[in-house]
Design a protein around this motif. Structure first.
Motif, PDB file in Angstrom:
ATOM      1  N   THR B  32       0.840  -1.196   0.000  1.00 54.02           N
ATOM      2  CA  THR B  32       0.000   0.000   0.000  1.00 54.02           C
ATOM      3  C   THR B  32       0.875   1.246   0.000  1.00 54.02           C
ATOM      4  N   TYR B  36      -0.058  12.213   0.341  1.00 53.60           N
ATOM      5  CA  TYR B  36      -0.507  13.277   1.222  1.00 53.60           C
ATOM      6  C   TYR B  36      -0.171  14.622   0.599  1.00 53.60           C
ATOM      7  N   GLN B  38       0.617  18.458   2.093  1.00 54.10           N
ATOM      8  CA  GLN B  38       0.884  19.167   3.335  1.00 54.10           C
ATOM      9  C   GLN B  38       0.670  20.649   3.114  1.00 54.10           C
ATOM     10  N   GLN B  42       1.675  23.011   8.520  1.00 49.13           N
ATOM     11  CA  GLN B  42       2.109  21.610   8.611  1.00 49.13           C
ATOM     12  C   GLN B  42       1.067  20.515   8.554  1.00 49.13           C
ATOM     13  N   SER B  43      -0.224  20.806   8.535  1.00 46.74           N
ATOM     14  CA  SER B  43      -1.186  19.704   8.604  1.00 46.74           C
ATOM     15  C   SER B  43      -1.120  18.840   7.355  1.00 46.74           C
ATOM     16  N   LEU B  44      -1.221  17.547   7.567  1.00 48.31           N
ATOM     17  CA  LEU B  44      -1.163  16.573   6.482  1.00 48.31           C
ATOM     18  C   LEU B  44      -2.570  16.189   6.072  1.00 48.31           C
ATOM     19  N   GLU B  59      -9.736  10.186  -1.108  1.00 51.36           N
ATOM     20  CA  GLU B  59     -10.465  10.768   0.012  1.00 51.36           C
ATOM     21  C   GLU B  59     -11.500  11.762  -0.521  1.00 51.36           C
ATOM     22  N   PHE B  91       3.236  21.015  -0.992  1.00 52.02           N
ATOM     23  CA  PHE B  91       4.242  19.985  -0.695  1.00 52.02           C
ATOM     24  C   PHE B  91       3.508  18.645  -0.685  1.00 52.02           C
ATOM     25  N   ILE B  93       3.650  14.538  -0.320  1.00 55.59           N
ATOM     26  CA  ILE B  93       4.463  13.506   0.326  1.00 55.59           C
ATOM     27  C   ILE B  93       3.837  12.141   0.091  1.00 55.59           C
ATOM     28  N   GLN B  97       3.816   1.269   2.791  1.00 59.42           N
ATOM     29  CA  GLN B  97       3.631   0.340   3.900  1.00 59.42           C
ATOM     30  C   GLN B  97       3.802  -1.076   3.380  1.00 59.42           C
ATOM     31  N   GLU B 100      -0.133  -4.494   6.566  1.00 57.27           N
ATOM     32  CA  GLU B 100      -1.024  -3.675   7.391  1.00 57.27           C
ATOM     33  C   GLU B 100      -0.541  -3.538   8.834  1.00 57.27           C
ATOM     34  N   LEU B 104       4.298   3.323   8.534  1.00 56.72           N
ATOM     35  CA  LEU B 104       4.477   4.011   7.262  1.00 56.72           C
ATOM     36  C   LEU B 104       5.904   4.506   7.151  1.00 56.72           C
TER      37      LEU B 104
END
Lengths: 110, 115
Positions: B32, B36, B38, B42-44, B59, B91, B93, B97, B100, B104
């Motif tokens: 998997t 992301y 960013q 900074q919130s992802l 999503e 940004f 990213i 993985q 499961e 990450l």
């Protein structure tokens, strides 16, 4: 649903000070917990992890203990260095879904 | 340890063009991969989850026709930003993985600037 809440930053400390960054979580089951660190201009790196209650993750002088009773996974370091300046993310995984906190920026001054 | 390589690290493109970002797991097979974005402060934001050989799961609020994700092998996933606009500047990213129960592992990110 599952989520992670961590303290807002920025946190500014002098070198050799004690660090605590709070992280609490909400989960319907028994997640694994992680701390990731992001240095300026880079991606995230796994700092430490704990997979079950009472486990303590540790790495590079950082520690965090999986506390099921308080649903917390606070990050601590006894003596920070300037090189620890970065953004720290608390995260949990459960059933192959990752949930990240909003990140806490740490500034360490010489 | 597990290494994820993301390329390019920086890209500047003109509005209306497309940009491809690669994410490779160098020393493990990633069942998997995640993409992301960013934001400032900074919130992802998780954009999508991709499993090798199947369509990515996006999503809510992420346009699948704009952000094309291909996970062609167990070591490579690509994100193509199509018809880029200045508001796509960000940004990006990736993470990978192995299974499961694994943590990450993240790439170093790609700074996209659309002029």
């Amino acid at each position: 649903g599952d989520s992670v809440t961590q303290m807002e930053g920025p946190v500014t400390l002098s070198e050799e000070a004690f660090l605590t960054i709070n992280c609490t979580y909400t989960a319907t089951g028994y997640p694994s917990l992680f701390w990731y660190v992001q240095y300026p201009g880079e991606g995230l790196q796994l700092l430490l992890k704990a997979t079950k209650a009472d486990d303590k993750g540790s790495n590079k002088g950082f520690e965090a203990t999986y506390r099921k009773e308080t649903t917390s996974f606070h990050l601590e370091k006894g003596s920070v260095q300037v090189s620890d300046s970065a953004v720290y993310f608390c995260a949990l995984t459960y059933f192959n879904k990752f949930y990240f906190g909003s990140g806490t920026k740490l500034n360490v001054k010489p | 340890g597990a290494v994820v390589s993301q390329h390019p690290s920086r890209v500047i493109c003109k509005s209306g063009t497309s940009v491809k970002i690669e994410c490779r797991s160098l020393d493990f097979q990633a069942t998997t991969m995640f993409w992301y974005r960013q934001f400032p402060k900074q919130s992802l934001m998780l954009m999508a989850t991709s499993n090798e050989g199947s369509k990515a799961t996006y999503e809510q609020g992420v346009e699948k026709d704009k952000f094309l994700i291909n996970h062609a092998s167990l070591t490579l996933s690509t994100l193509t930003v199509t018809s880029a606009h200045p508001e796509d500047s960000s940004f990006y990213i990736c993470s990978a993985q192995q299974d499961e129960n694994s943590p990450l592992h993240f790439g170093n990110g790609t700074r996209l600037t659309v002029t």
